[in-house]
Design a protein around this motif. Structure first.
Motif, short mmCIF file in Angstrom:
data_model
loop_
_atom_site.label_atom_id
_atom_site.label_comp_id
_atom_site.label_asym_id
_atom_site.label_seq_id
_atom_site.Cartn_x
_atom_site.Cartn_y
_atom_site.Cartn_z
N THR A 24 13.70 51.08 -4.63
CA THR A 24 12.37 51.02 -4.76
C THR A 24 11.89 51.29 -3.08
OG1 THR A 24 11.76 48.60 -4.12
CG2 THR A 24 12.36 49.16 -6.33
N GLU A 26 9.27 49.95 -1.90
CA GLU A 26 8.91 48.53 -1.17
C GLU A 26 10.09 47.94 -0.60
OE1 GLU A 26 8.09 44.14 -2.82
OE2 GLU A 26 6.91 45.67 -3.78
N GLU A 27 11.21 47.93 -1.33
CA GLU A 27 12.56 47.52 -0.66
C GLU A 27 12.69 48.35 0.55
OE1 GLU A 27 15.98 46.11 -3.59
OE2 GLU A 27 15.02 48.05 -4.15
N HIS A 29 10.99 50.19 2.72
CA HIS A 29 10.13 49.82 3.79
C HIS A 29 10.51 48.52 4.50
CE1 HIS A 29 7.93 53.67 2.94
NE2 HIS A 29 7.44 53.14 1.96
N ALA A 30 10.64 47.67 3.50
CA ALA A 30 10.82 46.06 4.09
C ALA A 30 12.10 46.25 4.89
CB ALA A 30 10.64 45.14 2.96
N ARG A 39 7.19 52.49 10.51
CA ARG A 39 6.73 53.28 9.23
C ARG A 39 6.55 54.72 9.25
NH1 ARG A 39 4.48 51.39 3.97
NH2 ARG A 39 4.42 53.36 2.89
N GLN A 88 11.09 59.42 -5.90
CA GLN A 88 10.30 58.43 -5.01
C GLN A 88 9.59 59.63 -3.91
OE1 GLN A 88 13.14 56.07 -3.27
NE2 GLN A 88 12.86 54.37 -4.57
#
Length: 94
Positions: A24, A26-27, A29-30, A39, A88
């Motif tokens: 994902t 989200e994963e 970027h984290a 970023r 993505q």
């Protein structure tokens, strides 16, 4: 869910680089943030959403739990990860 780092260690600007990808965004970027990658380094391309990482950061990513994937040994896995990254990059996946 997982974060992956490939073995496509390509030469560019005097360093060797690989690709950091995840199930994902989200994963992804984290995890990049945990590695200290800003970023703005995110590559949101139709060729696949990813961050480029130096060979040193690749090793650190593995230490932090990223799954190393090999374009030579894990072809089916790499194809699956890249397919998700491409979706993505097109805005078709989380």
């Amino acid at each position: 869910m997982a974060v992956y780092v490939d073995d496509a260690v390509m030469a560019w600007r005097g360093q060797r680089w690989a690709h950091l990808m995840a199930d994902t965004l989200e994963e992804l970027h984290a995890f990049a943030a945990r590695l200290g990658i800003p970023r703005r380094a995110f590559q949101d391309k139709t060729s696949g959403a990813h961050y480029d990482v130096t060979s040193e950061l690749r090793l650190r990513a593995i230490e932090l739990g990223a799954e190393p994937i090999s374009r030579h040994a894990d072809r089916a896995k790499v194809r699956a990860v890249i397919a998700v990254a491409k979706a993505q990059g097109r805005g078709l996946a989380p």
